[in-house]
Design a protein around this motif. Structure first.
Motif, PDB file in Angstrom:
ATOM      1  N   VAL A  21      33.920 -48.134  -5.306  1.00 42.59           N
ATOM      2  CA  VAL A  21      35.215 -48.720  -4.989  1.00 42.59           C
ATOM      3  C   VAL A  21      35.323 -50.004  -5.796  1.00 42.59           C
ATOM      4  N   ARG A  22      36.460 -50.152  -6.465  1.00 44.46           N
ATOM      5  CA  ARG A  22      36.701 -51.332  -7.288  1.00 44.46           C
ATOM      6  C   ARG A  22      38.193 -51.590  -7.349  1.00 44.46           C
ATOM      7  N   LEU A  23      38.548 -52.746  -7.894  1.00 46.77           N
ATOM      8  CA  LEU A  23      39.952 -53.028  -8.134  1.00 46.77           C
ATOM      9  C   LEU A  23      40.459 -52.081  -9.219  1.00 46.77           C
ATOM     10  N   ALA A  24      41.685 -51.652  -9.090  1.00 49.22           N
ATOM     11  CA  ALA A  24      42.278 -50.746 -10.067  1.00 49.22           C
ATOM     12  C   ALA A  24      42.505 -51.467 -11.390  1.00 49.22           C
ATOM     13  N   ALA A  25      42.546 -50.682 -12.459  1.00 54.31           N
ATOM     14  CA  ALA A  25      42.812 -51.192 -13.802  1.00 54.31           C
ATOM     15  C   ALA A  25      43.951 -50.377 -14.414  1.00 54.31           C
ATOM     16  N   GLU A  26      44.516 -50.898 -15.472  1.00 51.69           N
ATOM     17  CA  GLU A  26      45.597 -50.206 -16.191  1.00 51.69           C
ATOM     18  C   GLU A  26      45.181 -48.782 -16.562  1.00 51.69           C
ATOM     19  N   SER A  27      43.924 -48.592 -16.924  1.00 53.54           N
ATOM     20  CA  SER A  27      43.433 -47.278 -17.341  1.00 53.54           C
ATOM     21  C   SER A  27      43.406 -46.256 -16.201  1.00 53.54           C
ATOM     22  N   ASP A  28      43.553 -46.695 -14.948  1.00 55.37           N
ATOM     23  CA  ASP A  28      43.559 -45.791 -13.792  1.00 55.37           C
ATOM     24  C   ASP A  28      44.948 -45.269 -13.444  1.00 55.37           C
ATOM     25  N   LEU A  29      45.986 -45.886 -13.993  1.00 52.90           N
ATOM     26  CA  LEU A  29      47.348 -45.632 -13.518  1.00 52.90           C
ATOM     27  C   LEU A  29      47.811 -44.192 -13.693  1.00 52.90           C
ATOM     28  N   ASP A  30      47.468 -43.546 -14.807  1.00 52.72           N
ATOM     29  CA  ASP A  30      47.892 -42.154 -15.000  1.00 52.72           C
ATOM     30  C   ASP A  30      47.294 -41.246 -13.925  1.00 52.72           C
ATOM     31  N   GLN A  31      46.011 -41.438 -13.644  1.00 53.55           N
ATOM     32  CA  GLN A  31      45.366 -40.608 -12.620  1.00 53.55           C
ATOM     33  C   GLN A  31      45.945 -40.900 -11.233  1.00 53.55           C
ATOM     34  N   MET A  32      46.210 -42.161 -10.965  1.00 58.17           N
ATOM     35  CA  MET A  32      46.798 -42.512  -9.671  1.00 58.17           C
ATOM     36  C   MET A  32      48.178 -41.876  -9.511  1.00 58.17           C
ATOM     37  N   ALA A  33      48.987 -41.958 -10.549  1.00 55.67           N
ATOM     38  CA  ALA A  33      50.329 -41.374 -10.489  1.00 55.67           C
ATOM     39  C   ALA A  33      50.255 -39.860 -10.305  1.00 55.67           C
ATOM     40  N   ALA A  34      49.266 -39.227 -10.925  1.00 51.36           N
ATOM     41  CA  ALA A  34      49.110 -37.776 -10.773  1.00 51.36           C
ATOM     42  C   ALA A  34      48.726 -37.416  -9.336  1.00 51.36           C
ATOM     43  N   ILE A  35      47.825 -38.189  -8.741  1.00 46.77           N
ATOM     44  CA  ILE A  35      47.445 -37.947  -7.347  1.00 46.77           C
ATOM     45  C   ILE A  35      48.649 -38.158  -6.432  1.00 46.77           C
ATOM     46  N   GLU A  36      49.383 -39.226  -6.682  1.00 47.41           N
ATOM     47  CA  GLU A  36      50.572 -39.528  -5.878  1.00 47.41           C
ATOM     48  C   GLU A  36      51.583 -38.379  -5.952  1.00 47.41           C
ATOM     49  N   ALA A  37      51.787 -37.855  -7.160  1.00 48.02           N
ATOM     50  CA  ALA A  37      52.789 -36.804  -7.364  1.00 48.02           C
ATOM     51  C   ALA A  37      52.485 -35.546  -6.553  1.00 48.02           C
TER      52      ALA A  37
END
Length: 175
Positions: free
Chosen positions: A4-20
């Protein structure tokens, strides 16, 4: 399980995909990006992969297929906005192949530590009234129902339970 860590710009695509795939009408990549830049937001991820020790390579997981070719795979994320001593978790989700494996519990546990470090005394969140597995998860992690928000959700329209986690100030132990 992961890191577990703070999110980074490089995580955003994966996060958006999970959200979708997790939340109808959920957060966009831009909304996550905006949160990442906001001093009043806390965006955390639970990852698996080379940077977190390659605990179980994605291709060997019995439950499915995570992003191939990624050094680190985002398994779950949590977004909380806060002001003064209260916060609100506005989005939390796990990759569909990582559900029911303890990811959300691990993420919530680490989030609680970070929230205490930030001086937060209470955390709120809304959850669909019909989402019994999520309600059970939150209750196991100390959240309690404190209200109802009628017709809060769309697609489909549904009431939300308002839950709260109290984070009382930890008292110093005597010698």
């Amino acid at each position: 399980m992961g890191r577990v860590r703070l999110a980074a710009e490089s995580d955003l695509d994966q996060m958006a995909a999970i959200e979708a795939v997790s939340i109808p009408d959920g957060w966009s990549r831009k909304a996550f990006s905006d949160a990442l830049k906001n001093d009043q937001a806390l965006l955390m991820v639970l990852t698996q992969g080379e940077a977190s020790g390659d605990l179980v390579p994605a291709k060997e997981r019995s439950s499915g297929d995570f992003s191939a070719g990624q050094e680190e795979t985002v398994l779950a994320y949590l977004l909380c906005y806060f002001a003064v001593d209260e916060g609100e978790i506005v989005s939390i989700a796990c990759h569909p192949d990582a559900r029911r494996q303890g990811c959300a519990t691990e993420l919530l546990t680490e989030f609680e530590k970070k929230a205490r470090d930030l001086g937060l005394r209470g955390i709120f969140l809304e959850v669909r009234k019909s989402n019994v597995p999520a309600i059970c998860l939150y209750e196991r992690n100390g959240f309690a129902s404190v209200g109802l928000r009628p017709r809060f959700y769309r697609h489909p329209v549904e009431d939300a339970l308002l839950l709260r986690l109290d984070l009382p100030e930890e008292k110093e132990k005597p010698c």
